[in-house]
Scaffold this active site. Structure first.
Site, mmCIF file in Angstrom:
data_model
loop_
_atom_site.group_PDB
_atom_site.id
_atom_site.type_symbol
_atom_site.label_atom_id
_atom_site.label_comp_id
_atom_site.label_asym_id
_atom_site.label_seq_id
_atom_site.Cartn_x
_atom_site.Cartn_y
_atom_site.Cartn_z
ATOM 1 N N ASN A 16 -11.089 -2.357 -5.282
ATOM 2 C CA ASN A 16 -10.317 -1.342 -6.019
ATOM 3 C C ASN A 16 -10.984 -0.900 -7.331
ATOM 4 O O ASN A 16 -10.584 0.095 -7.935
ATOM 5 C CB ASN A 16 -8.873 -1.811 -6.280
ATOM 6 C CG ASN A 16 -8.012 -1.814 -5.036
ATOM 7 O OD1 ASN A 16 -7.119 -2.653 -4.885
ATOM 8 N ND2 ASN A 16 -8.250 -0.887 -4.119
ATOM 9 N N SER A 74 -7.587 -5.294 -5.146
ATOM 10 C CA SER A 74 -8.658 -5.884 -4.344
ATOM 11 C C SER A 74 -9.986 -5.833 -5.089
ATOM 12 O O SER A 74 -10.151 -5.064 -6.048
ATOM 13 C CB SER A 74 -8.785 -5.149 -3.000
ATOM 14 O OG SER A 74 -9.505 -3.944 -3.170
ATOM 15 N N GLY A 128 -0.111 5.513 -4.296
ATOM 16 C CA GLY A 128 -0.758 6.775 -4.654
ATOM 17 C C GLY A 128 -0.140 7.942 -3.902
ATOM 18 O O GLY A 128 0.187 8.979 -4.485
ATOM 19 N N ASP A 144 0.832 -1.209 0.000
ATOM 20 C CA ASP A 144 0.000 0.000 0.000
ATOM 21 C C ASP A 144 0.868 1.262 0.000
ATOM 22 O O ASP A 144 1.984 1.251 0.512
ATOM 23 C CB ASP A 144 -0.920 -0.023 1.237
ATOM 24 C CG ASP A 144 -2.094 0.926 1.105
ATOM 25 O OD1 ASP A 144 -2.374 1.390 -0.021
ATOM 26 O OD2 ASP A 144 -2.730 1.220 2.131
HETATM 27 C C1 IPE Z 1 -5.447 -2.682 -0.129
HETATM 28 O O1 IPE Z 1 -5.133 -1.340 -0.253
HETATM 29 C C2 IPE Z 1 -5.419 -3.349 -1.475
HETATM 30 C C3 IPE Z 1 -4.102 -3.484 -2.086
HETATM 31 C C4 IPE Z 1 -2.959 -3.164 -1.565
HETATM 32 C C5 IPE Z 1 -4.125 -4.080 -3.407
HETATM 33 P P1 IPE Z 1 -6.260 -0.214 -0.409
HETATM 34 O O2 IPE Z 1 -5.529 1.075 -0.541
HETATM 35 O O3 IPE Z 1 -7.194 -0.573 -1.477
HETATM 36 O O4 IPE Z 1 -7.013 -0.314 0.985
HETATM 37 P P2 IPE Z 1 -7.869 0.775 1.772
HETATM 38 O O5 IPE Z 1 -8.854 1.342 0.806
HETATM 39 O O6 IPE Z 1 -6.915 1.817 2.250
HETATM 40 O O7 IPE Z 1 -8.482 0.016 2.909
HETATM 41 C C1 IPE Z 2 -1.689 0.272 -3.321
HETATM 42 O O1 IPE Z 2 -1.460 1.634 -3.347
HETATM 43 C C2 IPE Z 2 -1.945 -0.288 -4.706
HETATM 44 C C3 IPE Z 2 -3.350 -0.648 -4.961
HETATM 45 C C4 IPE Z 2 -4.298 -0.658 -4.063
HETATM 46 C C5 IPE Z 2 -3.685 -1.033 -6.313
HETATM 47 P P1 IPE Z 2 -2.639 2.697 -3.302
HETATM 48 O O2 IPE Z 2 -3.023 3.032 -4.691
HETATM 49 O O3 IPE Z 2 -3.738 2.228 -2.438
HETATM 50 O O4 IPE Z 2 -1.902 3.941 -2.641
HETATM 51 P P2 IPE Z 2 -2.511 4.948 -1.590
HETATM 52 O O5 IPE Z 2 -3.022 4.134 -0.442
HETATM 53 O O6 IPE Z 2 -3.593 5.690 -2.283
HETATM 54 O O7 IPE Z 2 -1.358 5.823 -1.207
HETATM 55 MG MG MG Z 3 -4.121 2.427 -0.464
#
Ligand code: IPE
Ligand code: IPE
Ligand code: MG
Length: 247
Positions: free
Chosen positions: A73, A70, A28, A25
């Site tokens: 997602n 997920s 982003g 995680d």
């Molecule tokens: C969990 O991260 C899913 C993955 C790392 C693929 P998310 O960023 O989707 O989870 P939440 O929304 O913060 O719970």
């Molecule tokens: C994890 O990084 C990757 C996926 C869930 C696909 P994020 O995209 O959730 O990154 P943040 O949590 O927004 O920083």
């Molecule tokens: Mg995330």
């Protein structure tokens, strides 16, 4: 490259985790901090994976499971979802050879039908291409959700009951996991989540009943084999009691 020179001391002799699962995680936020689009963070995140896979043999880790996408997602913008799907396709196409060369057996868990055909074909191809590999077991969770997995498992189980292949009384803690996507994997010993969020987000719900958790602040694109090795080492100091009393 099977030995990682940066991990000076081999960890294979320790009492370490056999199966490590990672919620990757923070891509982003990593991109946001650089004023770049979120997909830039996902690309940087994807580049971290190979190093961690390659660190597994020296860390004594036989199974590595990584959460890539997920079932929730899909709620993201169409642009981000399409970018991620295209990244997964490119990633699998590009890394397949390297994984085989490293003796890594690749598997995917998650609900496949919702993924596009091109991606599904590549997933099948990568699994077949590395099926004979006997080293690290890499499992990529793609369109994976723990609740969805249990629901799909229950459908298959109910069908077996309806067709007379399974007695209702025979359903227990040993039977049910055979219907999960992870039926060939041992339960994770250690689950790592990067980016400072201390939640599970629907990852390996059944399988992690007694897993140890590490929630660390590092954003996934900044994760490294050194951090991985440190967490694996730290696991050795934990006392897993599985509900029993300290002896
Ligand atoms: C969990 O991260 C899913 C993955 C790392 C693929 P998310 O960023 O989707 O989870 P939440 O929304 O913060 O719970
Ligand atoms: C994890 O990084 C990757 C996926 C869930 C696909 P994020 O995209 O959730 O990154 P943040 O949590 O927004 O920083
Ligand atoms: Mg995330």
């Amino acid at each position: 490259m099977t030995s990682t020179p940066k991990i000076a001391e081999k960890l294979t002799d320790h009492d370490g985790p056999r199966h490590v699962a990672i919620i990757m995680d923070g891509n982003g936020r990593w991109a946001q901090m650089r004023n770049r689009p979120r997909l830039f963070g996902h690309q940087a995140g994807a580049r971290r994976v190979r190093e961690i896979v390659e660190a597994c043999p020296d860390c004594g880790v036989d199974y590595l499971t990584i959460f890539a996408f997920s079932t929730e997602n899909w709620k993201r913008t169409q642009n981000e979802v399409a970018g991620l799907m295209s990244l997964f396709r490119r990633y699998i196409r590009r890394e397949m050879e390297a994984f085989r060369a490293e003796n890594v057996q690749v598997r995917f868990i998650g609900d496949r039908p919702r993924l596009d055909k091109k991606l599904r074909d590549l997933m099948d191809e990568a699994e077949a291409f590395t099926a004979d590999c006997t080293g690290t077991n890499l499992t990529i969770a793609l369109n994976y959700g723990g609740r969805d997995e249990v629901a799909r498992a229950t459908q298959r189980l109910a069908r077996d009951v309806a067709d007379g292949r399974l007695d209702v009384e025979a359903i227990d803690e040993e039977t049910l996991p055979r219907y999960l996507d992870t039926y060939v994997l041992p339960d994770p010993d250690l689950v790592i989540r990067t980016s400072g969020e201390a939640r599970v987000s629907n990852f390996l719900l059944w399988q992690s009943a007694y897993a140890e958790y590490e929630f660390i602040d590092t954003l996934w694109p900044d994760f490294s084999e050194e951090i991985f090795a440190d967490l694996v080492k730290a696991y050795g100091n934990r006392d897993r009691r599985y509900g029993g009393a300290k002896g």
